[in-house]
Motif scaffolding. Structure first.
Motif, mmCIF file in Angstrom:
data_model
loop_
_atom_site.group_PDB
_atom_site.id
_atom_site.type_symbol
_atom_site.label_atom_id
_atom_site.label_comp_id
_atom_site.label_asym_id
_atom_site.label_seq_id
_atom_site.Cartn_x
_atom_site.Cartn_y
_atom_site.Cartn_z
ATOM 1 N N VAL A 213 0.828 -1.209 0.000
ATOM 2 C CA VAL A 213 0.000 0.000 0.000
ATOM 3 C C VAL A 213 0.861 1.258 0.000
ATOM 4 O O VAL A 213 0.555 2.229 -0.703
ATOM 5 C CB VAL A 213 -0.971 -0.003 1.200
ATOM 6 C CG1 VAL A 213 -1.739 1.314 1.283
ATOM 7 C CG2 VAL A 213 -1.954 -1.162 1.070
ATOM 8 N N VAL A 214 1.946 1.251 0.747
ATOM 9 C CA VAL A 214 2.834 2.421 0.776
ATOM 10 C C VAL A 214 3.409 2.687 -0.608
ATOM 11 O O VAL A 214 3.438 3.832 -1.085
ATOM 12 C CB VAL A 214 3.959 2.221 1.814
ATOM 13 C CG1 VAL A 214 5.048 3.269 1.621
ATOM 14 C CG2 VAL A 214 3.399 2.304 3.227
ATOM 15 N N VAL A 215 3.867 1.639 -1.279
ATOM 16 C CA VAL A 215 4.428 1.801 -2.625
ATOM 17 C C VAL A 215 3.360 2.286 -3.601
ATOM 18 O O VAL A 215 3.594 3.199 -4.410
ATOM 19 C CB VAL A 215 5.048 0.476 -3.118
ATOM 20 C CG1 VAL A 215 5.389 0.551 -4.600
ATOM 21 C CG2 VAL A 215 6.289 0.133 -2.309
ATOM 22 N N ALA A 216 2.162 1.680 -3.536
ATOM 23 C CA ALA A 216 1.082 2.042 -4.459
ATOM 24 C C ALA A 216 0.620 3.477 -4.241
ATOM 25 O O ALA A 216 0.398 4.227 -5.211
ATOM 26 C CB ALA A 216 -0.093 1.077 -4.301
ATOM 27 N N SER A 217 0.471 3.893 -2.983
ATOM 28 C CA SER A 217 0.011 5.255 -2.710
ATOM 29 C C SER A 217 1.082 6.275 -3.099
ATOM 30 O O SER A 217 0.760 7.357 -3.609
ATOM 31 C CB SER A 217 -0.379 5.402 -1.234
ATOM 32 O OG SER A 217 0.724 5.146 -0.389
ATOM 33 N N ALA A 218 2.353 5.944 -2.877
ATOM 34 C CA ALA A 218 3.435 6.845 -3.278
ATOM 35 C C ALA A 218 3.463 7.020 -4.792
ATOM 36 O O ALA A 218 3.688 8.132 -5.298
ATOM 37 C CB ALA A 218 4.770 6.309 -2.782
ATOM 38 N N LEU A 255 -6.569 -9.284 10.021
ATOM 39 C CA LEU A 255 -5.551 -9.209 11.064
ATOM 40 C C LEU A 255 -6.116 -8.811 12.421
ATOM 41 O O LEU A 255 -5.436 -8.948 13.445
ATOM 42 C CB LEU A 255 -4.462 -8.203 10.657
ATOM 43 C CG LEU A 255 -3.706 -8.519 9.361
ATOM 44 C CD1 LEU A 255 -2.808 -7.352 8.981
ATOM 45 C CD2 LEU A 255 -2.886 -9.793 9.502
ATOM 46 N N GLY A 256 -7.357 -8.302 12.424
ATOM 47 C CA GLY A 256 -7.938 -7.851 13.685
ATOM 48 C C GLY A 256 -7.210 -6.646 14.250
ATOM 49 O O GLY A 256 -7.067 -6.506 15.465
ATOM 50 N N GLU A 257 -6.748 -5.767 13.369
ATOM 51 C CA GLU A 257 -5.936 -4.629 13.795
ATOM 52 C C GLU A 257 -6.188 -3.446 12.875
ATOM 53 O O GLU A 257 -6.272 -3.604 11.656
ATOM 54 C CB GLU A 257 -4.455 -5.021 13.752
ATOM 55 C CG GLU A 257 -3.499 -3.921 14.128
ATOM 56 C CD GLU A 257 -2.053 -4.370 14.041
ATOM 57 O OE1 GLU A 257 -1.160 -3.520 14.073
ATOM 58 O OE2 GLU A 257 -1.826 -5.598 13.931
ATOM 59 N N ALA A 258 -6.342 -2.264 13.453
ATOM 60 C CA ALA A 258 -6.534 -1.056 12.652
ATOM 61 C C ALA A 258 -5.237 -0.681 11.956
ATOM 62 O O ALA A 258 -4.159 -0.716 12.565
ATOM 63 C CB ALA A 258 -6.999 0.094 13.540
ATOM 64 N N LEU A 259 -5.346 -0.338 10.693
ATOM 65 C CA LEU A 259 -4.181 0.080 9.908
ATOM 66 C C LEU A 259 -4.385 1.538 9.488
ATOM 67 O O LEU A 259 -4.377 1.888 8.308
ATOM 68 C CB LEU A 259 -4.012 -0.833 8.690
ATOM 69 C CG LEU A 259 -3.800 -2.319 9.002
ATOM 70 C CD1 LEU A 259 -3.816 -3.154 7.725
ATOM 71 C CD2 LEU A 259 -2.493 -2.534 9.754
ATOM 72 N N THR A 260 -4.557 2.384 10.482
ATOM 73 C CA THR A 260 -4.903 3.789 10.267
ATOM 74 C C THR A 260 -3.869 4.509 9.413
ATOM 75 O O THR A 260 -4.215 5.314 8.537
ATOM 76 C CB THR A 260 -5.051 4.509 11.618
ATOM 77 O OG1 THR A 260 -5.972 3.785 12.432
ATOM 78 C CG2 THR A 260 -5.543 5.924 11.427
ATOM 79 N N ALA A 261 -2.601 4.249 9.666
ATOM 80 C CA ALA A 261 -1.543 4.943 8.925
ATOM 81 C C ALA A 261 -1.632 4.665 7.424
ATOM 82 O O ALA A 261 -1.330 5.543 6.602
ATOM 83 C CB ALA A 261 -0.174 4.525 9.459
ATOM 84 N N LEU A 262 -2.052 3.448 7.066
ATOM 85 C CA LEU A 262 -2.189 3.129 5.645
ATOM 86 C C LEU A 262 -3.343 3.897 5.026
ATOM 87 O O LEU A 262 -3.239 4.389 3.895
ATOM 88 C CB LEU A 262 -2.390 1.621 5.464
ATOM 89 C CG LEU A 262 -1.187 0.729 5.769
ATOM 90 C CD1 LEU A 262 -1.491 -0.718 5.405
ATOM 91 C CD2 LEU A 262 0.056 1.199 5.026
ATOM 92 N N HIS A 263 -4.474 3.966 5.739
ATOM 93 C CA HIS A 263 -5.591 4.760 5.229
ATOM 94 C C HIS A 263 -5.167 6.214 5.024
ATOM 95 O O HIS A 263 -5.545 6.849 4.041
ATOM 96 C CB HIS A 263 -6.777 4.703 6.204
ATOM 97 C CG HIS A 263 -7.570 3.436 6.101
ATOM 98 N ND1 HIS A 263 -8.250 3.065 4.960
ATOM 99 C CD2 HIS A 263 -7.804 2.464 7.019
ATOM 100 C CE1 HIS A 263 -8.872 1.911 5.169
ATOM 101 N NE2 HIS A 263 -8.616 1.521 6.406
#
Length: 290
Positions: A213-218, A255-263
Motif C-alpha cells: 500500500v505504501v508503494v502504491a500510494s506513493a 488481522l484484527g488490527e486497525a491500519l490507520t496509517a495506511l488509510h
C-alpha cells in the motif's frame, strides 16, 4: 496440486509455471469467470525470434553427425518491423568469427518472410504459429500472481510466495487447477499449504500489505504531482485510491488490527487527485475570461 493439511486460516502458495496452450487456458478461465485475466497474445517479434531459434535447433539435431557452427538469433534495428537475423559463430581461442546466415521478418498478414540468405520459410512459419498458440511460463506466472493478488485479495510475502485468505482459498484452488490442466507438459504445478496463522505469520502478512500500500500510494502521489494527467486520468487515480482503501479494510478484518496509517497514506493521494481535478475544472470555467 500438492496440499499439506494444517488447521487453516488461509493458504501459503507458490508455483512453477510452464508453457501453456492458450485456447485451453481460455476455456478453463472463462468457465471460472476469470477470462479478463488471460495473458495477451505474444507479439509477432517475440514469436518470430523463438521460431527462428527452434528452426536452428532442429537443423542442429538433424545434422548432429556433421559439424555445424553455433547460431545466434540477433534482432535488427526495430525488430517489430525488420525482424531478426541468424549469425553463425565460429569459436576460436583468441577471437570468435561471425557470419550472416539468414534473416526473417513477419509481414502485416502474419506471414514469415525470409529477407536474406536461405531458410525454409514454411518450417519457420509452423514454429511461429505454434508459439502464437502458446503462453510462456513467465506470462503464466504473472497471471497467477494477478489472480492471487488482484482478484482473490492475496498478499505477496516475498517474490513467488503469496498468502491467500481462507474465504478465497477454494477459488484459488480452482483457478490453479485451470492452469495445471492447460499446461503443455503438465509442468505448471501450484503448491498450496494450508496455514494456521501464528504471530510470525500475522507480522509477515502485515508487513507485506504495508509495503504494497505504501508503494502504491506513493506512486499515485507522484503521478498526480507530475501535473501531466487529465481529468479522466485523475478520476481513475481516485478509483485506484478507493480500491486501496478497500484492500486495507479487508486486511484490517483479517488481522484484527486497525491500519490507520495506511488509510492516511492513501488519503493523501486521494485528496491530491481531488485538488488537481478542482484546479482543472476551475481553469475550464474561467478559460477565456481574462
Amino acid at each position: 496440486m500438492n496440499l499439506s493439511h494444517v488447521q487453516p486460516d488461509g493458504a501459503m502458495t507458490f508455483w512453477t509455471a510452464g508453457i501453456t496452450v492458450r485456447d485451453a487456458l481460455f476455456v478453463q478461465l472463462d468457465a471460472l469467470g476469470l477470462a479478463q485475466f488471460m495473458p495477451p497474445v505474444r507479439s509477432d517479434a517475440d514469436c518470430l525470434k523463438s521460431a527462428m531459434r527452434d528452426y536452428c535447433n532442429l537443423a542442429k539435431e538433424e545434422n548432429s553427425k556433421d559439424y555445424m557452427p553455433d547460431r545466434l538469433v540477433q534482432s535488427l534495428k526495430k525488430p517489430k518491423k525488420n525482424g531478426f537475423q541468424v549469425l553463425d559463430i565460429e569459436r576460436r581461442e583468441d577471437d570468435n568469427e561471425y557470419c550472416k546466415n539468414f534473416g526473417c521478418k513477419v509481414d502485416a498478414d502474419g506471414t514469415v518472410v525470409v529477407t536474406r540468405g536461405y531458410a525454409d520459410d514454411y518450417a519457420i512459419q509452423q514454429f511461429y504459429q505454434r508459439h502464437k498458440r502458446l503462453v510462456t511460463g513467465g506470462a503464466v506466472s504473472s497471471t497467477l500472481a494477478s489472480i492471487a493478488k488482484d482478484h482473490l485479495g492475496g498478499a505477496m510475502l516475498k517474490s513467488g510466495l503469496y498468502w491467500i485468505p481462507e474465504d478465497n482459498r477454494h477459488n484459488w484452488s480452482e483457478a490453479s487447477k485451470a492452469f495445471s490442466t492447460a499446461a503443455v507438459d503438465g509442468d505448471t504445478d501450484v503448491t498450496e499449504l494450508r496455514y494456521l496463522m501464528d504471530e510470525a505469520g500475522v507480522n509477515a502478512i502485515k508487513d507485506a500489505i504495508i509495503d504494497e500500500v505504501v508503494v502504491a500510494s506513493a506512486k499515485l502521489q507522484d503521478e498526480i504531482a507530475a501535473g501531466s494527467l487529465g481529468k479522466g486520468a485523475l478520476t481513475t487515480r481516485q478509483f485506484a485510491a478507493a480500491a486501496l482503501h478497500a484492500r486495507v479494510s479487508k486486511y484490517e478484518a483479517i488481522l484484527g488490527e486497525a491500519l490507520t496509517a495506511l488509510h492516511e497514506s492513501v488519503r493523501v493521494a486521494e485528496e491530491a487527485a481531488a485538488s488537481a481535478i478542482a484546479v482543472q475544472e476551475a481553469d475550464e470555467v474561467y478559460a477565456g475570461v481574462f
